[in-house]
Design a protein around this motif. Structure first.
Motif, PDB file in Angstrom:
ATOM      1  N   ASP A  73       0.967  -1.175  -0.178  1.00  0.00           N
ATOM      2  CA  ASP A  73      -0.304   0.015  -0.018  1.00  0.00           C
ATOM      3  C   ASP A  73       0.801   1.292   0.028  1.00  0.00           C
ATOM      4  O   ASP A  73       0.459   2.302  -0.107  1.00  0.00           O
ATOM      5  CB  ASP A  73      -1.140   0.202   1.284  1.00  0.00           C
ATOM      6  N   ASN A  82      -9.535   2.534  -0.570  1.00  0.00           N
ATOM      7  CA  ASN A  82      -8.591   2.751   0.508  1.00  0.00           C
ATOM      8  C   ASN A  82      -7.544   3.851  -0.402  1.00  0.00           C
ATOM      9  O   ASN A  82      -7.076   3.617  -1.677  1.00  0.00           O
ATOM     10  CB  ASN A  82      -7.638   1.732   0.397  1.00  0.00           C
ATOM     11  N   ALA A 110      -3.813  -3.112   4.056  1.00  0.00           N
ATOM     12  CA  ALA A 110      -4.992  -2.619   3.578  1.00  0.00           C
ATOM     13  C   ALA A 110      -6.000  -3.593   3.491  1.00  0.00           C
ATOM     14  O   ALA A 110      -5.902  -4.787   3.186  1.00  0.00           O
ATOM     15  CB  ALA A 110      -5.046  -2.395   2.131  1.00  0.00           C
TER      16      ALA A 110
END
Ligand SMILES: *[C@@H]1O[C@H](CO)[C@@H](O)[C@H](O)[C@H]1NC(C)=O
Length: 345
Positions: free
Chosen positions: A188, A262, A224
């Motif tokens: 991420d 996200n 995530a």
């Protein structure tokens, strides 16, 4: 970057052949007075040369070679069962995914796994188990490459350098050994530019510039989606359901929504999901007290110490648990078990 201890002394096949050749010269030089002995020496040396020219004789003994370890799916299954706790979904998905891939002589694309969940619950750990079952030297294999975003690609202003490097590393390593493993930790946090760099390697191409990437394995790790996974597990616990009854389909849709939304991982997932480049999304569940105890006992066993329930409970009780009301899940999974066990031994 990562280099196995063996790699330092490892020689390729050609160097071994020249060793054999030099031995031949040396022996025949020393013994040239005695024609019969010389003949024996030459025979011995050429046998040695012959020996060294057959990789299957020295691979895995003298040096690590590409694809020298036959994949044993039973051993892999046992390792998962004995070492990984509280992850029935991850265990099953990864077992099926890797075994299927390894037994396929002609895969259509590289194997790509995307591992999701809270920290300390086994994402790195399962990557290690995979490495140990695919390579003789496990994580120390020269065919295993670990990239941690913050560590290897820390500066945004150097992205174009990183892109070139990463591309040439993947290309160079896969052309050395098609069965190469690339692990990207903190996915991420990976810059979108680097994601774009990786993408073509994951696709269904027969080859790119003469190199096939279809036998390679890519594992992406990220936190995530961890929060929604935790919520699903907590809700199911509150509803009195058995943890092991949670199925992949209970998590799939919430997970993909969470990943799309996200802020950090949105780009990554939208670009890969669109093209179906990820073979398996693997959710990791938050660990409970009893799993932490299992981790402690496994850690003791590995150190040759007898399983001690009492000690295991004491260590597990030292962990902090969330959420506040139920204190059901370990904050750091099993991550600090090793250091805590040190204090007691
Ligand atoms: C293989 O990857 C490593 C990084 O893990 C890199 O340092 C090395 O240069 C690469 N090898 C080739 C031949 O590109």
């Amino acid at each position: 970057m990562r280099r196995s201890p063996l790699a330092a002394v490892a020689m390729d096949r050609r160097s071994w052949l020249s060793v054999g050749f030099m031995v031949t010269l040396l022996l025949s030089g020393v013994l040239s007075l005695e024609p019969i002995t010389t003949a024996v020496a030459i025979a011995t040396a050429s046998a040695l040369t012959g020996y060294l020219s057959y990789p299957r004789f020295y691979c895995g003994r003298l040096v690590e070679c590409c694809e020298d370890k036959p994949f044993n799916s039973t051993a892999f299954q046992e390792a998962l069962e004995q070492k990984l706790f509280g992850q029935h979904l991850a265990r099953d998905i990864i077992f099926r995914g890797l075994s299927g891939f390894m037994s396929n002589e002609n895969p259509k694309k590289p194997l790509t796994l995307s591992l999701h969940g809270w920290t300390g619950i086994g994402k790195n750990f399962i990557s290690k188990i995979i490495a140990e079952n695919v390579y003789e030297l496990g994580m120390n294999s020269k065919y295993v490459h670990l990239f941690v975003s913050d560590l290897h690609f820390p500066h945004d202003n150097l992205i174009s350098l990183y892109k070139d490097q990463l591309q040439s590393w993947i290309r160079g390593n896969v052309s050395n050994c098609p069965r190469s493993l690339f692990i990207f930790d903190e996915m991420d946090k990976l810059h979108p530019g680097l994601i774009d760099t990786i993408k073509p390697f994951l696709d269904y191409y027969e080859q790119i510039d003469g190199i096939s990437y279809r036998k390679a394995i890519f594992i992406f790790l990220s936190n995530a989606g961890g929060e929604v996974i935790n919520r699903v597990v907590l809700d199911s616990w509150k509803a009195g359901k058995i943890r092991e009854d949670i199925q992949l389909k209970d998590l799939e849709s919430v997970l993909s929504v969470a990943l799309f939304n996200n802020r950090d991982s949105g780009f990554w997932h939208s670009s890969l999901i669109d093209k179906n480049l990820i073979d398996f999304y693997v959710p990791f569940l938050p660990l409970e007290y009893k799993h932490v105890k299992q981790c402690v006992i496994a850690e003791l066993k590995q150190r040759g110490v007898e399983a001690d329930e009492d000690l295991a409970s004491r260590v597990a009780k030292e962990m902090t648990y969330f959420p506040k009301e139920s204190r059901l899940f370990s904050d750091k999974g099993c991550k600090t078990v090793t250091t805590k066990v040190n204090l007691y031994l």
